[in-house]
Structures are given as structure tokens and as C-alpha cells.
Design an enzyme around this catalytic site. Structure first.
Site, PDB file in Angstrom:
ATOM      1  N   LYS A 119       6.787  -2.492  -1.711  1.00  0.00           N
ATOM      2  CA  LYS A 119       7.473  -2.862  -0.472  1.00  0.00           C
ATOM      3  C   LYS A 119       8.117  -4.249  -0.577  1.00  0.00           C
ATOM      4  CE  LYS A 119       5.801   0.718   2.065  1.00  0.00           C
ATOM      5  NZ  LYS A 119       4.906   1.473   1.180  1.00  0.00           N
TER       6      LYS A 119
HETATM    7  C1  LIG Z   1       4.617   2.847   1.112  1.00  0.00           C
HETATM    8  C2  LIG Z   1       3.917   3.272  -0.129  1.00  0.00           C
HETATM    9  C3  LIG Z   1       4.169   4.521  -0.733  1.00  0.00           C
HETATM   10  C4  LIG Z   1       5.091   5.535  -0.099  1.00  0.00           C
HETATM   11  O1  LIG Z   1       6.428   5.133  -0.095  1.00  0.00           O
HETATM   12  P1  LIG Z   1       7.449   5.818   0.916  1.00  0.00           P
HETATM   13  O2  LIG Z   1       8.711   5.070   0.754  1.00  0.00           O
HETATM   14  O3  LIG Z   1       6.850   5.650   2.278  1.00  0.00           O
HETATM   15  O4  LIG Z   1       7.559   7.247   0.527  1.00  0.00           O
HETATM   16  C5  LIG Z   1       3.554   4.804  -1.940  1.00  0.00           C
HETATM   17  N1  LIG Z   1       2.694   3.933  -2.514  1.00  0.00           N
HETATM   18  C6  LIG Z   1       2.418   2.747  -1.967  1.00  0.00           C
HETATM   19  C7  LIG Z   1       1.462   1.843  -2.645  1.00  0.00           C
HETATM   20  C8  LIG Z   1       3.007   2.363  -0.762  1.00  0.00           C
HETATM   21  O5  LIG Z   1       2.730   1.175  -0.224  1.00  0.00           O
END
Ligand SMILES: *Cc1c(COP(=O)(O)O)cnc(C)c1O
Length: 460
Positions: free
Chosen positions: A112
Site C-alpha cells: 500500500k
Molecule cells: C491490501 C492487501 C492485499 C489486497 O490488495 P487489493 O488491492 O485489495 O486486492 C493483499 N495483500 C496485502 C498484504 C494487502 O495489504
């Protein structure tokens, strides 16, 4: 570039407005009216370039009119200077033509950060220029919250409210949200699951009086700026493994469908991606959709990969928009059907979905086994989300090089990793004391009126 809403009723906006708006006024999501196209020469020109240079080449067309080329270069350079690896998204080989792309090198140890840190810097610049204040309300399944807090903490012109499902995030994830000392940050544990948190954020946007009163901005994965920033590492990865002269496949641990949707866009723009594998945990609505064409909610089952414990994958709406030839009336009725259970894809839409995506699901037992297997074979400790991606990558792999996105650091989920391998992953030194820092959080009911009064009382 202009952006249009998937639901067809909101006005088309430029990048700056889309960045600040998050969700469209008609409840839809913004997508570019047309996508830029990359040819082989463009991609060849990126070989050997730094992550920052690739980032600039990829996103400049999307942000033109909002930032000059030089401003953008500076914002990108400031953003990724914060990351712990000079490659930013380094590749690590874990098998024959099987790779990990490590996306946990940012300040909160999850992918993120790649997008949130960038849009934090975008917001700072744009709000200063407009001399405006904004309130951000975000929902998190665990990692978005800390990434947003880290990106927006201490800013003068932004208040940040983060809703997370009480008791459903890991201890490290919770403490990354609740131990910030910044006065403009509020972490709230909601009595509900992630979908409830996300529904509260959507309700805030759909209450136009409240939205305008607090000047609501959205940085959830539905924000176009975040999707855009995630395109970059697909490109950096593919060119370093031989694109445009070789095809590459990706396996992506998926929840809200933001990360893999960015891969789909990269493919639409001309990156030679062979297969995009949607990797789900036991909350596998998207896997079932690819396999059966039926998209029906089924209640969230808490798992050891909590950031993917989701039934309503918001960004899937953006893909549906394309699968239905950008017919916004279809999208409005599908989204209405989803509110009360779900829908079945049309034959053409299902065919288009399967042309672009494969899917695999990964049970809890398989997730533990994958963590152990990768540790035994390579010495790498994977977080449970990354293990879901690696498991799916191994199952789906054929002759084309396959890259599994490693979306978080193992130390964010130490209990599962320890159970799988007997090893306790270490947090990086700058987070080593997190379990002993003071926590600051409020617990709130899953109730929109409660949220509204809380936000009104706290924002400055
Ligand atoms: C948010 C997240 C995901 C999923 O990603 P999306 O974009 O919501 O599909 C997978 N792994 C981790 C560690 C995350 O923080």
C-alpha cells in the site's frame, strides 16, 4: 486526461479533482476516458532505468495538467527516497522462472505504501496550492490504514479517520495505526468486519450534505491515484525480466481488486503480460466468479491473511465496466443486485473476464504449507498474503516467467509465520519497539450516525 464514472451520471473530471474526490458523485468509480498506449520502443527505453524514472514515464500522461513534468519528477523522487531498498520493488527468485516482487520496502511494510506515499505527496502539493482543508475517512482491512496514517500524519490541512474491523487485524497492524502521535490522526475500531467499515465510508460519500460539510476526500483503493501508482511496479518488473521481448505472468494476492486491476491496465496499455492470476484466500468470491460466472457474496471468514478478508471487491466495478463494453446502465443494475446478494455475468462478460484473468484460491492449510515450503527451499519468510500469491503462482505456472507479488513483510504477521516455520520474523529496527508504544484508539458501533458525530466532534 479526463476521467469518467463507471455509473455514467457524474461529470467527467481532470486528474486533480479525481485525486481529491475518491468516489464519484453518482457512487461510481472514476476511470480514464481513454488509456495511453505503449509500444515496444517505449518499453525498451525503460530497460535499465531506475524505479523513479519508470514511474515518471508511466504516470506523466495521467497527471498532465495537474503537475508539470519537473514537479512530478520531484514528487516521485521524494516519495520513493523513503523506501528501504534502492530498487524499491526488488525481485527475488524462488524457483525456475518463478519470482517474488517484494513490495514491502516502504515505511509500513506493505505494498500500500507504493501508492499511498505518492498520493500523500500529491495531496500536500495540491491542497497547499488550492489553500484547502480536507477530511479523509478510510476503511482498512489492515494495511491501508497504517499506510494512510504514515502518508498523511502531521499535515496541516488534512484530518485522517481510519476505520478498521475490531479484533480482525494483526497486533502489529493495529499498533501501526494506533501508536501514531500525530494530532490529525484518528484510529477507530468498528464493531463489524471490513465490509462494514467500507460501507460506512461509502455512506459518508453518499451523504452529500455531510460530504460537503467536512470536505471529504477518499484515499481507499478506489482512489484513481492509488490504482495508477500501482501500475508502475508491473512495468519495472516486466522490463527487468525481458519485456517487451518476453512475456511475463503475474500472480496477485487479491482482496479489493485494486492491485491486480493495475496489472490489467498495464496489459491494456501494451505491457506484454501473459496471465494475471487472481489469488484469493478462503474468501474466494473472485475465484468463484472466474470459475462459474456467478458473483455472489458469502459472508467473510476470518483468515491468517486478513488484508484479503473481503467479499465486496470495490475495484471489480472498474473491470466490470470494461467487461460490459463501458455500458454504465449495466453497471448500475449489477451494483444494485450486489447489494442484495449478487449477480451472474453475461456470457460475453464471462468470456472477456477469462480472456484476461486466471484464478486460484488458497486454503488456510495451503497457506501455512506454502510459507514453510518457500522457507525450506529458499530461506525466505513470506507473509501469509504473499504465500497465497506464491501458491497460486506455482499452480498456475506454465512456460512463461511468473512473478508473485509479495504484498507485505512477514513480520506484520508473526504468529502465522511462526506457526508455519518455527521462525519469528524480525521487524525492521525502526519498528522494533512498536509492541510497547502507547496506543490511542476509540471503539465505535457499526452505525453511520455514530461515525458522523465522531468525525464532527474531532476534526479541526
Ligand atoms: C491490501 C492487501 C492485499 C489486497 O490488495 P487489493 O488491492 O485489495 O486486492 C493483499 N495483500 C496485502 C498484504 C494487502 O495489504
Amino acid at each position: 486526461m479526463r476521467y469518467i464514472s463507471t455509473r455514467g451520471q457524474a461529470e467527467a473530471l481532470d486528474f486533480e479533482k479525481v485525486l481529491l474526490a475518491g468516489l464519484a458523485g453518482d457512487g461510481g468509480l472514476y476511470v480514464p476516458e481513454t488509456l495511453p498506449k505503449w509500444d515496444a520502443d517505449f518499453l525498451r527505453g525503460l530497460q535499465g532505468k531506475s524505479y523513479e524514472e519508470i514511474a515518471h514515464a508511466v504516470i506523466a500522461p495521467f497527471t498532465a495538467g495537474c503537475f508539470t513534468s519537473d514537479e512530478l519528477r520531484e514528487l516521485i523522487s521524494k516519495t520513493y527516497a523513503n523506501f528501504r531498498h534502492t530498487a524499491r520493488a526488488p525481485l527475488k527468485q524462488i524457483g525456475d522462472d518463478l519470482w517474488l516482487c517484494e513490495l514491502h520496502t516502504g515505511p509500513t511494510l506493505a505494498f500500500k505504501d507504493f501508492a499511498m506515499q505518492l498520493i500523500g505527496n500529491f495531496y500536500t502539493t495540491v491542497l497547499a496550492r488550492r489553500n484547502e482543508r480536507l477530511t479523509i475517512i478510510g476503511a482498512t482491512s489492515g494495511d491501508t490504514g497504517s499506510a494512510a496514517i504514515e502518508a498523511f500524519k502531521g499535515l496541516d490541512n488534512v484530518d485522517v479517520f481510519i476505520l478498521f474491523p475490531k479484533g480482525r487485524v494483526s497486533d502489529v497492524q493495529q499498533r501501526q495505526m494506533t501508536t501514531s502521535a500525530a494530532a490529525n490522526v484518528y484510529a477507530m475500531a468498528v464493531e463489524g468486519d471490513f465490509d462494514d467499515c467500507q460501507a460506512l465510508v461509502k455512506a459518508s460519500f453518499n451523504d452529500h450534505e455531510f460530504r460537503d460539510e467536512i470536505r471529504l476526500g477518499g484515499v481507499n483503493s478506489i482512489n484513481w491515484g492509488r490504482v495508477m501508482a500501482q501500475i508502475i511496479y508491473y512495468v519495472s518488473t516486466a522490463v527487468s525480466l525481458g519485456a517487451p521481448d518476453r512475456k511475463i505472468s503475474f500472480s496477485v494476492p487479491t482482496g479489493n481488486f485494486g492491485d491486480i486491476y493495475a496489472g490489467y491496465l498495464a496489459k491494456q496499455m501494451g505491457l506484454p503480460i501473459d496471465r494475471l492470476v487472481i489469488a484469493t484466500n478462503q474468501n474466494d468470491i473472485l475465484h468463484r466468479t472466474v470459475q462459474t460466472g456467478k458473483h455472489f457474496k458469502d459472508g467473510v471468514k476470518p483468515s491468517i491473511s486478513p488484508s484479503m478478508d473481503i467479499q465486496i471487491s470495490s475495484n471489480f466495478e472498474r473491470l466490470l465496466f470494461d467487461l460490459y463494453d463501458r455500458n454504465s446502465q449495466e453497471i448500475v443494475s449489477l451494483m444494485k443486485a450486489l447489494e442484495t446478494g449478487g449477480f451472474e455475468l453475461s456470457g460475453d462478460a464471462l468470456k472477456a473476464l477469462r480472456n484476461n484473468f486466471d484464478s486460484e484460491n488458497c486454503s488456510e492449510v495451503e497457506t501455512f504449507a506454502e510459507i514453510k515450503r518457500v522457507f525450506d527451499e529458499t530461506g525466505e519468510l513470506l507473509c501469509p498474503h504473499s504465500a497465497v500469491g506464491a501458491h497460486a503462482a506455482r499452480k498456475a505456472k506454465d512456460k512463461v516467467p511468473m512473478v508473485a507479488l509479495a504484498t507485505a513483510h512477514a513480520a506484520k504477521f508473526p504468529d502465522a509465520v511462526k506457526e508455519a516455520t518455527g521462525m519469528s520474523p524480525d521487524l525492521p529496527p525502526f519498528l522494533a519497539d512498536i509492541m510497547t508504544r502507547d496506543e490511542r484508539l476509540d471503539i465505535i458501533a457499526n452505525d453511520f450516525d455514530v461515525l458522523k458525530s465522531y468525525v464532527r466532534a474531532k476534526r479541526s
